[in-house]
Design a protein around this motif. Structure first.
Motif, mmCIF file in Angstrom:
data_model
loop_
_atom_site.group_PDB
_atom_site.id
_atom_site.type_symbol
_atom_site.label_atom_id
_atom_site.label_comp_id
_atom_site.label_asym_id
_atom_site.label_seq_id
_atom_site.Cartn_x
_atom_site.Cartn_y
_atom_site.Cartn_z
ATOM 1 N N TRP A 133 -0.712 9.793 7.297
ATOM 2 C CA TRP A 133 -2.044 10.214 7.711
ATOM 3 C C TRP A 133 -3.151 9.417 7.028
ATOM 4 O O TRP A 133 -4.154 9.069 7.662
ATOM 5 N N LYS A 134 -2.974 9.130 5.749
ATOM 6 C CA LYS A 134 -4.051 8.512 4.968
ATOM 7 C C LYS A 134 -3.979 6.983 4.924
ATOM 8 O O LYS A 134 -4.979 6.323 4.671
ATOM 9 N N ILE A 135 -2.800 6.407 5.177
ATOM 10 C CA ILE A 135 -2.644 4.960 5.030
ATOM 11 C C ILE A 135 -2.267 4.297 6.360
ATOM 12 O O ILE A 135 -2.985 3.432 6.859
ATOM 13 N N LYS A 136 -1.161 4.724 6.921
ATOM 14 C CA LYS A 136 -0.658 4.034 8.113
ATOM 15 C C LYS A 136 -1.568 4.231 9.322
ATOM 16 O O LYS A 136 -1.879 3.268 10.039
ATOM 17 N N LEU A 137 -1.972 5.467 9.579
ATOM 18 C CA LEU A 137 -2.800 5.735 10.755
ATOM 19 C C LEU A 137 -4.139 4.993 10.723
ATOM 20 O O LEU A 137 -4.517 4.379 11.724
ATOM 21 N N PRO A 138 -4.883 4.993 9.604
ATOM 22 C CA PRO A 138 -6.132 4.207 9.591
ATOM 23 C C PRO A 138 -5.911 2.715 9.806
ATOM 24 O O PRO A 138 -6.756 2.042 10.418
ATOM 25 N N LEU A 139 -4.785 2.192 9.324
ATOM 26 C CA LEU A 139 -4.533 0.753 9.460
ATOM 27 C C LEU A 139 -4.237 0.339 10.901
ATOM 28 O O LEU A 139 -4.489 -0.807 11.281
ATOM 29 N N ILE A 140 -3.696 1.248 11.699
ATOM 30 C CA ILE A 140 -3.382 0.901 13.096
ATOM 31 C C ILE A 140 -4.348 1.571 14.072
ATOM 32 O O ILE A 140 -4.080 1.637 15.272
ATOM 33 N N MET A 141 -5.475 2.071 13.570
ATOM 34 C CA MET A 141 -6.406 2.791 14.434
ATOM 35 C C MET A 141 -6.946 1.927 15.569
ATOM 36 O O MET A 141 -7.132 2.403 16.693
ATOM 37 N N GLU A 142 -7.193 0.639 15.290
ATOM 38 C CA GLU A 142 -7.700 -0.234 16.356
ATOM 39 C C GLU A 142 -6.668 -0.396 17.465
ATOM 40 O O GLU A 142 -7.011 -0.452 18.647
ATOM 41 N N VAL A 143 -5.394 -0.468 17.088
ATOM 42 C CA VAL A 143 -4.321 -0.533 18.089
ATOM 43 C C VAL A 143 -4.287 0.759 18.895
ATOM 44 O O VAL A 143 -4.116 0.739 20.124
ATOM 45 N N PHE A 144 -4.452 1.885 18.218
ATOM 46 C CA PHE A 144 -4.438 3.185 18.898
ATOM 47 C C PHE A 144 -5.584 3.281 19.912
ATOM 48 O O PHE A 144 -5.402 3.815 21.016
ATOM 49 N N LYS A 145 -6.748 2.752 19.566
ATOM 50 C CA LYS A 145 -7.885 2.772 20.488
ATOM 51 C C LYS A 145 -7.591 1.947 21.742
ATOM 52 O O LYS A 145 -7.946 2.346 22.860
ATOM 53 N N VAL A 146 -6.948 0.809 21.555
ATOM 54 C CA VAL A 146 -6.600 -0.025 22.703
ATOM 55 C C VAL A 146 -5.624 0.707 23.619
ATOM 56 O O VAL A 146 -5.758 0.665 24.851
ATOM 57 N N ALA A 156 2.154 10.346 -3.476
ATOM 58 C CA ALA A 156 1.917 10.746 -2.095
ATOM 59 C C ALA A 156 3.237 10.968 -1.363
ATOM 60 O O ALA A 156 4.197 10.215 -1.566
ATOM 61 N N ASN A 157 3.283 12.003 -0.532
ATOM 62 C CA ASN A 157 4.491 12.258 0.251
ATOM 63 C C ASN A 157 4.422 11.495 1.579
ATOM 64 O O ASN A 157 3.430 10.813 1.875
ATOM 65 N N ALA A 158 5.471 11.617 2.399
ATOM 66 C CA ALA A 158 5.555 10.847 3.641
ATOM 67 C C ALA A 158 4.434 11.195 4.608
ATOM 68 O O ALA A 158 3.882 10.320 5.278
ATOM 69 N N LEU A 159 4.088 12.498 4.683
ATOM 70 C CA LEU A 159 3.016 12.913 5.588
ATOM 71 C C LEU A 159 1.673 12.354 5.150
ATOM 72 O O LEU A 159 0.869 11.900 5.982
ATOM 73 N N GLN A 160 1.401 12.377 3.862
ATOM 74 C CA GLN A 160 0.135 11.831 3.350
ATOM 75 C C GLN A 160 0.048 10.328 3.573
ATOM 76 O O GLN A 160 -1.013 9.802 3.909
ATOM 77 N N ILE A 161 1.168 9.625 3.396
ATOM 78 C CA ILE A 161 1.180 8.180 3.631
ATOM 79 C C ILE A 161 0.905 7.870 5.094
ATOM 80 O O ILE A 161 0.128 6.969 5.419
ATOM 81 N N LEU A 214 0.836 -1.202 0.000
ATOM 82 C CA LEU A 214 0.000 0.000 0.000
ATOM 83 C C LEU A 214 0.871 1.253 0.000
ATOM 84 O O LEU A 214 0.575 2.226 -0.698
ATOM 85 N N GLU A 215 1.933 1.227 0.786
ATOM 86 C CA GLU A 215 2.836 2.373 0.829
ATOM 87 C C GLU A 215 3.538 2.578 -0.510
ATOM 88 O O GLU A 215 3.681 3.711 -0.981
#
Length: 293
Positions: free
Chosen positions: A201-214, A194-199, A185-186
């Motif tokens: 914010w738009k890709i990595k953060l949504p993929l680990i959101m469940e971990v972040f909630k925990v 896409a630049n590093a910030l977009q990757i 995906l990256e």
């Protein structure tokens, strides 16, 4: 094996030891704590059943609510600090030189005992020869504060070693989650420009959101019941300025010998943690979670 797993009696036999252990060290003490809170008891003599009097007194106890406010402040700062930990983890996961070394450095505080960390930071905050005040004096501040003796400063001074202590734990969790995100995906995002910030914010953060909630639940609930480092460094002082719910419970039970009231505080703390956990889960629920639940 299929025959064994299909036999409910055998399954119950395997589960029974773990169930008994959980009952003995978790659920039975919780029930007993709630029961002790219904009694007047000094920990030695006979109990006197007084119903909900301890809980009624707790609701009116301004000292308890002050300690609860301190615990909620710690929980707030712990939750905010997760953003910083996530940023550090993203930098470390970006294949920078020395990432493995930095991960080990961040883990060192987590490997130390809370007592050792408390002793270290007591010396750092020492009013006359501590590192912090020495640095302030070197830049021209003539009378630096006594960090652990000032009621207006002590609580925030304590937040620094507490957040430092658990930084490596959360950074490691985020780092492991980021390393498990699909590299394809990256790479596709980079091809699309896409630049590093977009990757991030738009890709990595949504993929680990469940971990972040925990980790939000872990950080907030852990802060609400935090005890050890505060107890060693200030014992809730000066004049209750750094008292938290867990230390107030300890003081009432083991200093004032009011085990009934101390148990009421402990049980009420459990209820607060359960409610906060439920609220966080409700506030962080997503459409995907609703769809598959």
């Amino acid at each position: 094996m299929d025959k064994v797993l299909s036999n409910k009696k055998i399954i119950a036999l395997y589960v029974l030891p773990s169930l008994l252990l959980i009952l003995a060290i978790i659920y039975i003490p919780i029930v007993l704590t709630g029961y002790y809170g219904l009694n007047e008891w000094n920990g030695i003599g006979a109990m006197k059943f007084i119903g909900l009097d301890n809980y009624a007194a707790l609701i009116k106890d301004q000292t308890f609510w002050n300690s609860a406010w301190h615990s909620f402040l710690l929980a707030l700062f712990s939750g905010i600090s997760l953003i910083f930990y996530l940023i550090v983890a993203m930098v470390l996961a970006a294949r920078i030189r020395g990432a493995n070394l930095f991960r080990k450095i961040y883990l060192i505080p987590m490997l130390l005992s809370s007592v050792a960390i408390a002793q270290l930071w007591l010396r750092i905050f020492h009013p006359t020869n501590g590192i912090v005040n020495s640095l302030l004096e070197s830049i021209g501040i003539a009378n630096p504060p006594a960090w652990l003796a000032e009621p207006s400063l002590v609580l925030f001074a304590l937040f620094i070693p507490i957040l430092w202590q658990y930084a490596g734990f959360y950074i490691l969790i985020y780092y492991a989650a980021l390393k498990n995100t699909p590299a394809s995906l990256e790479e596709a995002a980079k091809i699309d420009g896409a630049n590093a910030l977009q990757i991030a914010w738009k890709i990595k953060l949504p993929l680990i959101m469940e971990v972040f909630k925990v980790t939000i639940v872990l950080a907030v609930v852990g802060s609400l019941k935090y005890f050890d480092l505060i107890f060693v460094m200030t014992d809730g002082g000066p004049n209750g300025a750094s008292e938290v719910m867990a230390s107030y419970m300890y003081h009432e039970a083991f200093r004032a010998y009011d085990f009934g009231y101390g148990s009421a505080i402990g049980f009420f703390l459990l209820v607060i943690c359960l409610v906060v956990t439920w609220v966080i889960r409700k506030l962080t629920v997503t459409k995907d979670t609703i769809q598959y639940s």
